[in-house]
Design an enzyme around this catalytic site. Structure first.
Site: not given
Length: 556
Positions: A199, A352
């Site tokens: 990214d 997560d």
């Protein structure tokens, strides 16, 4: 040998000299920092600025009250025989304080004592459970040669297809280490694919990462480079985009490593076999170990905290409760479990933990492997650590708000208890240990703007050397050559560490909190509460050390 010994002696001597220099400069730096504190308010942003103003107002009130109390003691304003207007005013203030202020303070004190007792009991139970696990040798086990068959031998035909992902963003210092480690995984080459999910918004870094990927592809590794033009959703958006590729349907498992993680070659052979003949298993999580745990005082403290998190919290939760939060890296998922849980969502900065809660609500099982360790790097500067902790504090509380309706609607009542237990531990820990991060918890609870902010934790690209930590470049600052050059007086192009010690970063919140605690400690001393004075003084000095930039980076 003599050369190494000489370098070591010079290095330790220089550290001692730097420490003495720092201690001698503390009074001067404190006075200078006090003058600059309100200037720092102007540089704050949003909630951080508000919280800093709140600390400063509280500090000003505490100092004013302390000064008034000290003068009252010296002037004898508490003498009943004195009927002057000053004594009358002080008496009125004391009465008002006893009626309205003292009960509030006592209630807060009782609340914190209760939290401390609850947390202590929780920690004690966890430690006892950990000892029980050690005593009984309770740990997940795998079948030897789980994917070796008489028909195919060890040619790889029975090995499941594994996707390995490395999400990164402007990771100039560590990209090479992580890609190299993943490409060396001991797994049939035609049975796994490496996805480098970049990214980065810096062209030079993108070219470097792409070049590294091409190098390993030419060496026969099945690896691909993916770059998103629009970086939406941060890490969650990156992973979600990668899982949408058509070829993902050919893979059964997905392993994930952040850019500073370096798995050992046998990582997949230590983790994937746990899924064999266990269709309910959705996640296998390994623990972390740190290449720079002895880098400075900050990394040493982090290492202790993180070791407790893995050794006690996650191991006990995994063995006793079958639930723990996914750490976002150094783990491997069954792709069917991810899809069944709704995949990666971009609604929080702790994607997560989010996916772990949703997977548990879907009754997928988790396994934590305390014996499987993956090398990674701790933030060495307090600035990087501070930003990381803000995300780790605000994210879980924000997630709690989002997941609570689903948890309460679950048919299994224990799920609500388990998740509440997880969140209670975090809230207790944040409230008792990290009071300057209180705003992070509040911002997550109220879903304020910066609770959605993701800032990549800066790494140094450390790697284990011969008894010391080296930078990536040969002869860097932490190498023996670099240390010796920094200690040679008058050598061109070098900067003595003694001079570096004077360039401190100031942290207004921590410094203000330190002064506030010291003011409270002084008030306790005036009241004869010696124990309170001792505890508050130590905490106040610790905050001052952090606020003056004397922890992390070059300050060992």
């Amino acid at each position: 040998m003599k050369q190494s010994l000489r370098v070591l002696i010079l290095h330790e001597g220089n550290k001692a000299a730097a420490l003495l220099d720092a201690v001698s400069n503390v009074p001067r730096d404190m006075l200078g920092s006090i003058g600059k504190m309100f200037v720092l308010v102007r540089g704050g942003k949003g909630g951080s600025k508000i919280f800093l103003v709140f600390l400063h107002v509280s500090l000003a009130m505490a100092l004013a009250g302390l000064a008034c109390e000290a003068v009252a003691r010296l002037k004898g304003w508490d003498d009943p025989s004195d009927d002057g207007w000053v004594r009358s005013a002080y008496s009125s203030w004391s009465e008002m304080r006893g009626l309205y202020v003292a009960p509030v303070v006592r209630a807060i004190r009782s609340f914190y004592v209760a939290l401390f007792l609850i947390q202590s009991a929780d920690r004690l139970l966890q430690c006892l459970a950990c000892l029980w696990i050690k005593h009984k040798k309770l740990k997940p086990r795998i079948i030897a040669n789980a994917f070796h068959s008489e028909r195919h031998g060890d040619l790889g035909d029975d090995y499941p297809m594994v996707l390995v992902q490395i999400p990164m963003c402007n990771e100039r210092e560590v990209y090479e280490h992580s890609i190299s480690a993943v490409c060396k995984l001991d797994w049939p080459k035609d049975r796994f694919l490496v996805q480098v999910l970049d990214d980065s918004d810096e062209e030079s870094i993108k070219r470097l990462i792409n070049r590294e990927v091409m190098k390993w592809k030419e060496n026969g590794v099945n690896i691909t480079y993916r770059h998103r033009v629009v970086r939406s959703g941060y890490k969650a958006g990156n992973l979600k985009s990668a899982m949408s590729c058509d070829y993902v349907k050919n893979y059964e498992f997905v392993a994930m490593f952040d850019a500073d993680f370096r798995p050992s070659p046998d990582f997949l052979k230590q983790t994937v076999p746990h899924f064999k003949d266990n269709p309910e298993l959705g996640l296998v999580q390994a623990r972390w170990t740190f290449v720079n745990k002895n880098g400075n005082l900050l990394t040493r403290i982090q290492s202790i905290n993180m070791c407790f998190h893995f050794e006690v919290e996650q191991q006990v939760n995994g063995a006793m409760l079958n639930f723990f939060g996914f750490n976002g890296t150094a783990g491997i998922w069954r792709i069917a479990a991810l899809e069944d849980s709704g995949g990666w969502l971009e609604r929080t900065t702790v994607e997560d933990m989010d996916v772990a809660v949703r997977a548990h609500l879907k009754r997928w099982k988790f396994i934590f492997l305390n014996d499987v360790k993956v090398l990674c790097e701790l933030p060495e500067s307090y600035e990087a650590y501070r930003k990381q902790q803000h995300r780790w504090h605000s994210g879980p509380i924000h997630l709690f708000r989002l997941c609570l309706p689903d948890i309460m609607a679950s048919q299994e009542s224990k799920l609500a208890l388990l998740f509440s237990l997880l969140q209670r531990r975090k809230v207790l820990h944040y409230s008792l240990k990290r009071t300057t991060t209180l705003f992070a918890v509040i911002s997550g609870l109220l879903s304020l703007g910066n609770s959605h902010e993701w800032i990549v934790t800066k790494k140094k690209g450390r790697r284990a050397g011969d008894g010391h930590v080296q930078t990536k470049e040969e002869g860097g600052r932490d190498s023996p050559q670099g240390i010796e050059r920094a200690l040679v007086p008058g050598e061109p192009g070098t900067t003595r560490r003694k001079k570096q010690q004077k360039r401190k970063i100031r942290y207004g919140e921590e410094f203000a909190a330190g002064l506030l605690l010291l003011a409270a400690a002084t008030r306790s001393l005036l009241s004869g509460w010696v124990v309170h004075w001792g505890v508050l003084s130590l905490q106040g000095m610790a905050f001052l050390v952090v606020g003056l930039g004397m922890i992390g980076e070059d300050n060992a």
